[in-house]
Design an enzyme around this catalytic site. Structure first.
Site, PDB file in Angstrom:
ATOM      1  N   GLU A   1      -6.410  44.048 -53.773  1.00  0.00           N
ATOM      2  CA  GLU A   1      -5.080  43.929 -54.367  1.00  0.00           C
ATOM      3  C   GLU A   1      -4.953  44.738 -55.652  1.00  0.00           C
ATOM      4  OE1 GLU A   1      -6.060  39.838 -52.511  1.00  0.00           O
ATOM      5  OE2 GLU A   1      -7.130  41.518 -53.419  1.00  0.00           O
TER       6      GLU A   1
ATOM      7  N   CYS B   1      -6.566  37.866 -58.476  1.00  0.00           N
ATOM      8  CA  CYS B   1      -5.666  38.810 -57.814  1.00  0.00           C
ATOM      9  C   CYS B   1      -4.276  38.219 -57.632  1.00  0.00           C
ATOM     10  CB  CYS B   1      -6.248  39.227 -56.462  1.00  0.00           C
ATOM     11  SG  CYS B   1      -7.696  40.291 -56.601  1.00  0.00           S
TER      12      CYS B   1
ATOM     13  N   LEU C   1     -35.298  52.369 -41.252  1.00  0.00           N
ATOM     14  CA  LEU C   1     -34.131  51.472 -41.177  1.00  0.00           C
ATOM     15  C   LEU C   1     -33.008  51.931 -42.100  1.00  0.00           C
ATOM     16  CD1 LEU C   1     -35.838  47.947 -40.996  1.00  0.00           C
ATOM     17  CD2 LEU C   1     -35.169  49.470 -39.123  1.00  0.00           C
TER      18      LEU C   1
END
Length: 366
Positions: A53, A83, A203
């Site tokens: 936001e 927010c 990985l």
């Protein structure tokens, strides 16, 4: 399609960009419109800040505008301010949110804060789609552990290696690229110590996939047997490496390399995997991708810890002497074996991908 649905779909697409990067925060998208034109948009950034936001509100005049948000705006002050307050102070007239946030610090308080400020709030648009995006976050909040996806790649007859151990490559390049995209949207990748020692993997995220926040590498290693000169240990300062180990195990050498050591209770068969996943939840992880060997896969399935299973099948036949994709399960009654339901089936290069969800998963309550 209504304008509201169109803008919420765009917000959901933005939210998905944050997957694998926002933990422990949810991945949220926000689109701000006025007169049916987009004037601002954003999604939660790596590490959870800024929130979607506040990013969408940057450098715009939001008075009398509508904000489409995939999750209830937060109402508490953490690393950023609320927010909900930011939206209200910006002059937003209307907020359309997909679903509420179960975090006790929010849980309806964000909506209440907006309504007290005179902002019209509507909830429920694209609720199921928003819950799918943040299933990992809902799992951590509701069950205390991350959502676990088990990825398996095998031959047509369910083998992952020849009898002599050769396993590269059973599946094709398109499937491998897909797996790296899957890694990029996961908070962490989990393997067992046997796989770590045998394969000496990195990985990391490759094959054209990119992520601003590399996934944590996690190894279940009860006795801390991972060699200090392994590629995982040697790169622990550039990409996080966590070892889940028994309470009595220690390794000053691995610690000095920057490896995070997390002690876990043990059982007669090894680490207490439910306790291990609860520990990962307390560390903030929401989405864990397991790429371990057959023994770890069998243990997770047997303990009811696999929420989603992705099986990539290659058109090769290896034979019964090859290594099976799943280790021993000690099943005695067919009616009681773990059960998964198919939700996707498609071709990926020369291989077939099927996706399944556990019939026993206690899905987080919305």
């Amino acid at each position: 399609m209504s304008s509201d649905a169109r803008w919420m779909d765009q917000a959901l697409a933005l939210a998905a960009r944050g997957l694998g990067n926002t933990w422990p925060n949810p991945a949220v998208g926000c689109v701000i419109t006025r007169d049916d034109q987009v004037i601002g948009k954003g999604w939660t950034q790596p590490g959870g800040q800024p929130h979607a936001e506040t990013q969408a509100l940057q450098n715009i005049d939001a008075r009398r505008a509508t904000a489409y948000v995939t999750l209830e705006p937060c109402a508490h002050t953490g690393q950023t301010g609320p927010c909900a307050q930011a939206l209200a102070e910006a002059g937003i007239a209307r907020v359309v949110m997909a679903l509420g946030d179960p975090d006790p610090r929010v849980a309806g308080q964000g909506q209440a804060m907006l309504e007290r400020a005179g902002v019209a709030v509507e909830s429920g648009l694209r609720q199921a789609e928003a819950a799918e995006v943040n299933k990992g976050y809902f799992s951590r909040i509701g069950r205390g552990r991350p959502w676990v996806t088990l990825k398996l790649a095998s031959s047509l007859d369910g083998r992952i290696a020849l009898a002599n151990g050769e396993s590269r490559w059973i599946t094709g390049p398109d499937a491998r690229a897909f797996v790296h995209r899957l890694r990029a949207t996961s908070d962490a990748i989990l393997i067992g110590a046997g796989t770590a020692r045998a394969d000496n993997p990195m990985l990391d995220v490759r094959e054209g996939a990119v992520t601003p926040r590399p996934p944590v590498r996690i190894v279940t290693d009860p006795s801390l047997s991972l060699p200090a000169d392994s590629r995982l240990a040697q790169t622990a300062t550039s990409q996080p490496l966590w070892l889940l180990h028994g309470p009595a195990a220690t390794s000053p050498t691995l610690s000095s390399l920057g490896v995070t050591l997390l002690p876990i209770l043990t059982t007669d068969t090894g680490l207490d995997l439910p306790a291990a996943l609860q520990t990962l939840g307390t560390q903030g992880l929401t989405r864990v991708l397991c790429e371990g060997g057959g023994r770890l896969a069998a243990s997770l399935i047997r303990d009811g810890l696999v929420d989603e299973l992705i099986l990539i099948t290659a058109g090769k036949i290896i034979g019964s002497e090859g290594t099976p994709v799943i280790g021993p399960m000690a099943a005695e009654v067919l009616a009681k074996v773990p059960h998964f339901k198919p939700i996707e089936h498609r071709q990926i290069g020369d291989d077939i991908l099927t996706r399944w969800v556990s019939a026993a998963t206690d899905a987080p309550t919305l």
